[in-house]
Write an enzyme that holds these catalytic residues in place. Structure first.
Site, PDB file in Angstrom:
ATOM      1  N   THR A 150       0.751  -1.103  -0.010  1.00  0.00           N
ATOM      2  CA  THR A 150      -0.145  -0.065   0.009  1.00  0.00           C
ATOM      3  C   THR A 150       0.904   1.417  -0.034  1.00  0.00           C
ATOM      4  O   THR A 150       1.402   1.676  -0.909  1.00  0.00           O
ATOM      5  CB  THR A 150      -1.022  -0.251   1.136  1.00  0.00           C
ATOM      6  OG1 THR A 150      -0.151  -0.289   2.464  1.00  0.00           O
ATOM      7  CG2 THR A 150      -1.793  -1.211   1.133  1.00  0.00           C
ATOM      8  N   LYS A 176       3.972  -6.967   3.747  1.00  0.00           N
ATOM      9  CA  LYS A 176       3.836  -5.573   3.740  1.00  0.00           C
ATOM     10  C   LYS A 176       3.366  -4.765   4.862  1.00  0.00           C
ATOM     11  O   LYS A 176       3.043  -5.364   5.820  1.00  0.00           O
ATOM     12  CB  LYS A 176       2.660  -5.126   2.767  1.00  0.00           C
ATOM     13  CG  LYS A 176       1.231  -5.746   3.199  1.00  0.00           C
ATOM     14  CD  LYS A 176       0.399  -4.791   3.822  1.00  0.00           C
ATOM     15  CE  LYS A 176       0.281  -3.491   3.416  1.00  0.00           C
ATOM     16  NZ  LYS A 176      -0.440  -2.448   4.224  1.00  0.00           N
ATOM     17  N   THR A 187      -1.185  -2.758  10.547  1.00  0.00           N
ATOM     18  CA  THR A 187      -1.682  -2.816   9.195  1.00  0.00           C
ATOM     19  C   THR A 187      -0.635  -3.512   8.294  1.00  0.00           C
ATOM     20  O   THR A 187       0.002  -3.106   7.548  1.00  0.00           O
ATOM     21  CB  THR A 187      -2.051  -1.572   8.587  1.00  0.00           C
ATOM     22  OG1 THR A 187      -2.530  -2.040   7.336  1.00  0.00           O
ATOM     23  CG2 THR A 187      -0.941  -0.635   8.584  1.00  0.00           C
ATOM     24  N   GLU A 273       6.112   4.716   7.260  1.00  0.00           N
ATOM     25  CA  GLU A 273       5.696   5.901   6.428  1.00  0.00           C
ATOM     26  C   GLU A 273       6.852   7.060   6.629  1.00  0.00           C
ATOM     27  O   GLU A 273       6.566   7.610   7.775  1.00  0.00           O
ATOM     28  CB  GLU A 273       4.188   6.199   6.635  1.00  0.00           C
ATOM     29  CG  GLU A 273       3.219   5.083   6.119  1.00  0.00           C
ATOM     30  CD  GLU A 273       1.863   5.118   6.490  1.00  0.00           C
ATOM     31  OE1 GLU A 273       1.211   4.708   5.762  1.00  0.00           O
ATOM     32  OE2 GLU A 273       1.635   5.972   7.458  1.00  0.00           O
ATOM     33  N   ASN A 395      -0.291  10.897   5.957  1.00  0.00           N
ATOM     34  CA  ASN A 395      -1.392  10.526   6.715  1.00  0.00           C
ATOM     35  C   ASN A 395      -2.514  11.484   6.780  1.00  0.00           C
ATOM     36  O   ASN A 395      -3.807  11.372   7.123  1.00  0.00           O
ATOM     37  CB  ASN A 395      -1.124   9.964   8.090  1.00  0.00           C
ATOM     38  CG  ASN A 395      -0.600   8.612   7.896  1.00  0.00           C
ATOM     39  OD1 ASN A 395      -1.322   7.451   7.802  1.00  0.00           O
ATOM     40  ND2 ASN A 395       0.803   8.444   8.082  1.00  0.00           N
ATOM     41  N   SER A 400      -7.689  10.787   0.305  1.00  0.00           N
ATOM     42  CA  SER A 400      -8.101  11.622  -0.473  1.00  0.00           C
ATOM     43  C   SER A 400      -7.202  11.999  -1.815  1.00  0.00           C
ATOM     44  O   SER A 400      -6.153  11.404  -1.646  1.00  0.00           O
ATOM     45  CB  SER A 400      -8.420  13.075  -0.018  1.00  0.00           C
ATOM     46  OG  SER A 400      -7.328  13.396   0.748  1.00  0.00           O
TER      47      SER A 400
END
Length: 400
Positions: A150, A176, A187, A273, A395, A400
């Protein structure tokens, strides 16, 4: 410590009897987003799953069938859409996936695991899923390792070879995970395949034990997702006598699995991230293993510590205050702290050190923080990453 003399790391490939394929079916704009993994024969299966009370439909169903049957022969997986918080429709879609895969592969539906990752609250577009299953084949492709990603920036893969009962065996794992990594995997999806024959009642407790000191010791941001899952499949096609914890080569297999899980966990932490640095915290001489692991994980999970490391600031006060906030038992007057190889605290008091030199060492890709409690015989490790501006940017716009 893992004895790495018993195995050799190799280029990634599937163990004997495993096949895979992956496609782009339109869940993402352009990238691979859908695929499967298949074993020629039903494989012994073990799993560890999210602790989030909002467990996603695919995770819940896979947990149910692995817990009941201890076998899997196929896994169907997608990224981009989590199929979480989707109610009865989400559960129905999981059953449909199982049925379609089982029919195509001519196996029983209860041998099909399902894994999804991505945006929570959206149902799967089943027309695309059905078409995607129709288009999958059995190949030696490793594209599935890309299709599950992702916000990851890179693949997380590893293969090793080792000998069991004189037979050369292979173990390959892929995963992942980039954000929402805490406190129990979060996640992330991780899949480990091996051609070793392992008894059903041996694999599950071993995976539980090793997950506690690998995947459960990483953190990126303190959030827990709804879809995390670690599955280990052992199809026995190396033709060794099935291993039990009494087998002479059991320790070799255990160290091989430990190595694969730890490497994947480290790769996830390093690819947090927005991360620029992998952070390893080692806690030595604690009163219990639980205390050592709790302190090490608290250190890599502290936002203040993570921010300081991003800025290459050797602020050891943030480390010691994090230790003090844990419920662990220790003597607060006997703590030594090292940042990389530099001693900055001895017996809980500051020592003179070259701040510029230590700061320069914090600009490297891997940072090691070592805390010696001098208060017991147990050690613990945890892995995390720094906290960067990019994490907030990723994040702030995720959906969006």
């Amino acid at each position: 410590m893992i004895n790495t003399n018993n195995f050799i790391e190799t280029d990634f490939e599937w163990p004997t009897g495993f096949y895979s394929d992956a496609k782009h079916i339109g869940l993402k704009h352009e990238k691979l987003d859908f695929g499967w993994l298949y074993s020629e024969v039903p494989a012994a299966a073990a799993g560890v799953y999210t602790t989030n009370k909002f467990c996603a439909a695919p995770t819940a169903k896979t947990k149910e069938i692995v817990s009941q049957n201890h076998k899997l022969q196929a896994i169907i997986a997608n990224s981009a859409i989590a199929n979480s918080c989707t109610g009865l429709q989400g559960e129905k879609d999981v059953l449909t996936e199982q049925t379609l895969v089982a029919e195509k592969l001519n196996i029983e539906p209860y041998l099909v695991g399902v894994a999804s990752t991505g945006l929570i609250g959206t149902c799967l577009p089943m027309k695309k899923i059905k078409k995607g299953i129709d288009g999958l084949s059995l190949t030696s492709s490793t594209d599935l390792t890309k299709a599950i990603l992702t916000t990851d920036t890179k693949q997380k893969i590893i293969s090793i070879t080792f000998k069991i009962q004189g037979i050369t065996c292979k173990m390959s794992g892929f995963a992942k995970g980039s954000g929402m990594i805490h406190p129990k995997m979060a996640t992330m999806l991780a899949f480990i395949t091996t051609d070793v024959a392992v008894g059903d009642d041996t694999l599950q407790p071993l995976l539980n034990e090793l997950t506690d000191v690998t995947f459960n010791q990483i953190t990126v941001d303190g959030d827990t997702s709804t879809n995390d899952m670690v599955l280990t499949l052992a199809n026995g096609m190396a033709n060794n006598e099935p291993l039990t914890n009494e087998s002479p080569d059991y320790q070799v297999f255990k160290e091989a699995l430990h190595f694969v899980l730890q490497k994947l966990a480290q790769k996830i932490a390093a690819d947090g991230e927005g991360a620029t640095k992998l952070v390893e915290a080692n806690v030595l001489e604690a009163q219990s293993k639980m205390d050592a692991q709790a302190i090490s994980k608290a250190i890599v999970g502290s936002s203040l510590v993570k921010a300081a490391l991003f800025g290459a600031d050797p602020n050891w006060g943030r480390i010691i205050s994090t230790i003090g906030a844990t419920p662990a038992t220790y003597n607060p007057e006997t703590i030594d702290i090292k940042i990389n190889e530099f001693l900055v605290v001895k017996q809980s008091l500051a020592v003179d050190f070259d701040k510029e030199e230590v700061s320069d060492s914090l600009k490297q890709d891997v940072i090691t923080l070592t805390v010696d409690l001098h208060d017991g015989q147990y050690d613990g490790q945890a892995w995390g990453c720094d906290l960067t501006y990019k994490y907030v940017k990723i994040n702030a716009t995720y959906s969006s």
